[in-house]
Design an enzyme around this catalytic site. Structure first.
Site, short mmCIF file in Angstrom:
data_model
loop_
_atom_site.label_atom_id
_atom_site.label_comp_id
_atom_site.label_asym_id
_atom_site.label_seq_id
_atom_site.Cartn_x
_atom_site.Cartn_y
_atom_site.Cartn_z
CD GLU A 44 -16.84 11.58 -0.41
OE1 GLU A 44 -15.84 11.64 0.31
OE2 GLU A 44 -16.96 10.75 -1.32
NE ARG A 95 -2.58 -1.18 3.59
CZ ARG A 95 -2.56 -2.35 4.22
NH1 ARG A 95 -2.96 -3.44 3.60
NH2 ARG A 95 -2.13 -2.45 5.47
CE LYS A 111 -14.47 12.79 -2.88
NZ LYS A 111 -13.11 12.32 -2.67
CE LYS A 158 -13.31 10.76 1.89
NZ LYS A 158 -13.22 9.72 0.85
P1 13P Z 1 -14.28 7.69 -6.09
O1 13P Z 1 -13.85 8.83 -6.98
O2 13P Z 1 -13.67 6.39 -6.43
O3 13P Z 1 -15.78 7.64 -5.93
O4 13P Z 1 -13.75 8.00 -4.64
C1 13P Z 1 -13.88 9.24 -4.10
C2 13P Z 1 -13.87 9.14 -2.66
O5 13P Z 1 -13.05 9.73 -2.00
C3 13P Z 1 -14.87 8.30 -2.00
O6 13P Z 1 -14.95 8.67 -0.67
#
Ligand code: 13P
Length: 345
Positions: free
Chosen positions: A178, A47, A220, A137
């Site tokens: 988000e 990772r 987001k 986030k």
């Molecule tokens: P994806 O663009 O793969 O949807 O991932 C964005 C993300 O940070 C999901 O939490």
């Protein structure tokens, strides 16, 4: 620096026109699933090597303003022996951190979820900040079905997003908020539109209730799009128009930047949708990307865990980053998908 000056400097940097955010913050179970689909074994070391490969891509900082890290990566060192946040800072890229602790069942709903992680969040943010994190986030999800999302799920998730955002700002950390309306399912684009509007509206009502300073957040959201299993798939123009209609109705102009998630769209779709929205401008906010899969899909499939593949994988990442950067200013052209775009070109 005062808290407001910190927030202001970070928000300004994250909303730089033509730049986006790389989401490299997949939880260990999620990255393990993606690695295994590509025949890569998932260990702390693989990772680290993979994420180091991405952020070592020469010139990616022309297109990317910030990278969201998972806690494991925030504490790791790159192959050069430098901590990930320090390596990013050196390239003028801001380090961020995923701070929600994943999804749990929301009681008294039909299997709906709420994101957890508020307890002790202020202390964790201080620790992350001492390690270089400038933004955070938190992701909440909403599933579309005949009975969901419920009013309860819409309000419970709006509430935790707003509490998280307020705690981040208290600590000088810019919150990425988000709300993800999931693409899974048979729903039409019209159903997605009808559901996304009250979801986004509830988020902004809660942000207002918690006195979150909208100038210092990044939204987001998911795009307004047909469900993956819907027999009638909306075209690029339809997705762009519906998404802009709903975001203009629900997101105040004080928000500096909206950075979409890709959510299971193909890499090409995610770029085309973003470009079409920007080409329709002028818009009240910067409109860009914060993709995980749509930036990484080809790079991961090319890398396969082999050091011999690093350069080719970096080229694959570089191409998606560049095309999305162009899409963030409405200057992407479909013909560019076929061009050989690589790091030294
Ligand atoms: P994806 O663009 O793969 O949807 O991932 C964005 C993300 O940070 C999901 O939490």
């Amino acid at each position: 620096m005062s808290i407001i000056n910190e927030l202001s400097a970070t928000a300004k940097k994250l909303s730089e026109h033509g730049k986006g955010i790389l989401a490299a913050d997949e939880s260990t179970p999620t990255i393990t699933k993606r690695f295994e689909a590509n025949g890569i074994s998932s260990t702390e070391e693989t990772r680290r090597d993979y994420r180091d490969m991405l952020i070592s891509t020469p010139g990616f900082n022309q297109f990317i303003a910030g990278v969201i890290l998972f806690e494991e990566t925030l504490n790791q060192k790159t192959a050069d022996g430098v901590a990930f946040p320090a390596k990013l800072e050196k390239m003028g890229v801001l380090p961020g951190i995923k701070v929600d602790k994943g999804l749990i069942d929301l009681s008294n709903t039909d299997g709906e979820k709420v994101a957890q992680g508020l307890d002790g969040l202020a202390d964790r943010l201080q620790d992350y900040k001492s390690k270089g994190a400038k933004f955070a986030k938190w992701r909440c999800v909403y599933n579309i079905s005949s009975t969901t999302p419920s009013t309860l799920a819409i309000h419970a998730n709006a509430e935790v997003l707003a509490r998280y955002a307020a705690i981040c700002q208290d600590n000088g950390i810019v919150p990425i908020v988000e709300p993800e309306v999931l693409i899974d399912g048979e729903h039409t684009i019209e159903q997605c539109e009808a559901i996304s509007e009250p979801v986004f509206q509830a988020v902004f009502e809660a942000l207002h209730r918690y006195k979150v300073k909208l100038e210092y957040i990044v939204l987001k959201p998911s795009m307004i799009i047909s469900g993956k299993k819907c027999s009638k798939q909306a075209g690029v123009k339809e997705v762009a128009e519906a998404t802009m209609r709903i975001l203009k109705r629900t997101v105040p102009a004080a928000v500096p930047s909206i950075n979409f998630l890709s959510g299971g769209q193909t890499s090409e779709q995610a770029t085309a949708h973003l470009n079409t929205m920007n080409a329709q401008g002028p818009l009240p906010w910067n409109l860009s990307f914060s993709y995980a899969r749509a930036l990484q899909e080809y790079a991961m499939a090319t890398w396969k865990g082999e050091s011999n593949n690093v350069e080719a994988a970096q080229n694959a990442f570089y191409k998606r980053a560049k095309l999305n950067s162009l899409a963030a200013t409405g200057q992407f052209k479909d013909s560019m998908e076929k061009e050989d775009i690589s790091m030294v070109a």
